[in-house]
Write a protein that holds these residues in place. Structure first.
Motif, short mmCIF file in Angstrom:
data_model
loop_
_atom_site.label_atom_id
_atom_site.label_comp_id
_atom_site.label_asym_id
_atom_site.label_seq_id
_atom_site.Cartn_x
_atom_site.Cartn_y
_atom_site.Cartn_z
N LYS A 288 1.03 -1.13 0.00
CA LYS A 288 0.13 0.11 0.05
C LYS A 288 0.81 1.26 -0.01
O LYS A 288 0.57 2.14 -0.84
N ARG A 291 2.45 1.74 -3.44
CA ARG A 291 1.47 2.34 -4.53
C ARG A 291 1.11 3.57 -4.28
O ARG A 291 0.79 4.33 -5.30
N LYS A 294 3.38 6.21 -6.21
CA LYS A 294 3.14 6.48 -7.52
C LYS A 294 2.40 7.48 -7.83
O LYS A 294 1.33 7.68 -7.50
#
Length: 294
Positions: A288, A291, A294
């Protein structure tokens, strides 16, 4: 220690003795036992002590008689490396180099697995790299070189059809050595492994956007996870604190494996359930965080 399996009116005694000798040589507090059935199903029993394994030998024998493969590995983070698919003449060189195994199992005639004891618990990334370097150095199977790979538990047969003896019988996995010692070059070797892992982390963390001559070394130091646990901002919610630290660590260039390993080692995650569930929690948190970068 040499264990040679001789005919015995009660083979249960033999299986129990060599299995316990192997676990003692490995020296982990707890083990994962894997039973791979003929249909490909894997039954996993996590976090067993040696006594629990001993109590379960009758069940393991039944599974083995039904062509089940009986495997073992240290539970959780550990300080061992498995080198698989070695030949007999390799051990002379390993010992001469200062890499004497803590245990050696002959999984079928002429095929061996060696467990090396590092003398300290390694994080996931360091443990996997150590296994890969040892496999490369001594001609082991690179596909079996990672921090969580199973080895065979001695005292049980190897049901692989390709390993059957000329008599048609299945060969026993024999415990040939069980000294349990830390190999002589452990401290030097692990220092080299850690330097490689850190070097790769610096390269990944720096990236092309940092420009020539710049990298992770120019960033401020990574804050310890305990600092987030103690931060009153999170009101004692360690899940929130773990995620906040994971975001911070990801921003500083740590890999998913390094984040997972730190979360696993920072506090007791027993409330999450089994070792598998604890790893899943750490993996979700790391994933998590990455991610969100990004």
């Amino acid at each position: 220690m040499i264990q040679i399996m001789q005919p015995n009116p009660d083979s249960r005694v033999v299986a129990a003795r060599v299995a316990m000798d192997q676990l003692e040589a490995l020296g982990a507090e707890c083990f994962d036992i894997g039973v791979k059935r003929v249909d490909g199903t894997m039954i996993l029993r996590e976090g067993w002590g040696a006594k629990q394994v001993l109590k379960s030998l009758l069940w393991l024998r039944r599974e083995n008689l039904n062509r089940g493969h009986i495997y073992v590995r240290p539970a959780g983070a550990h300080g061992l490396s498995l080198v698989d698919d070695l030949k007999a003449d390799t051990f002379v060189r390993m010992k001469a180099d200062g890499f004497a195994p803590a245990a050696v199992v002959e999984t079928s005639p002429g095929n061996f697995q060696a467990w090396l004891k590092h003398g300290e618990v390694l994080d996931e990334a360091t443990s996997t790299r150590a296994a890969k370097l040892l496999a490369e150095r001594y001609g082991g199977d690179p596909g079996s070189a990672d921090w969580r790979h199973f080895g065979r538990l001695a005292g049980f047969t190897n049901p692989k059809p390709s390993r059957r003896l000329a008599s048609g019988l299945q060969p026993f996995a024999r415990l040939l050595e069980a000294g349990g010692q830390v190999y002589r070059q452990a401290s030097v070797f692990i220092a080299q492994v850690r330097a490689e892992v850190m070097g790769e982390g610096a390269m990944v963390g720096g990236g092309e956007q940092d420009g020539v001559g710049q990298g992770v070394r120019d960033l401020p130091p990574i804050k310890p996870l305990v600092e987030f646990h103690d931060d009153p901002h999170y009101c004692g919610d360690l899940h929130r604190a773990d995620l906040a630290w994971a975001r911070h660590a990801a921003a500083m260039g740590l890999s998913a494996s390094e984040i997972r390993a730190t979360i696993m080692e920072a506090r007791d995650l027993g409330k999450k359930g089994s070792i598998k569930r604890q790893h899943e929690y750490a993996e979700r948190t790391a994933g998590k965080a990455l991610r969100q970068m990004k």
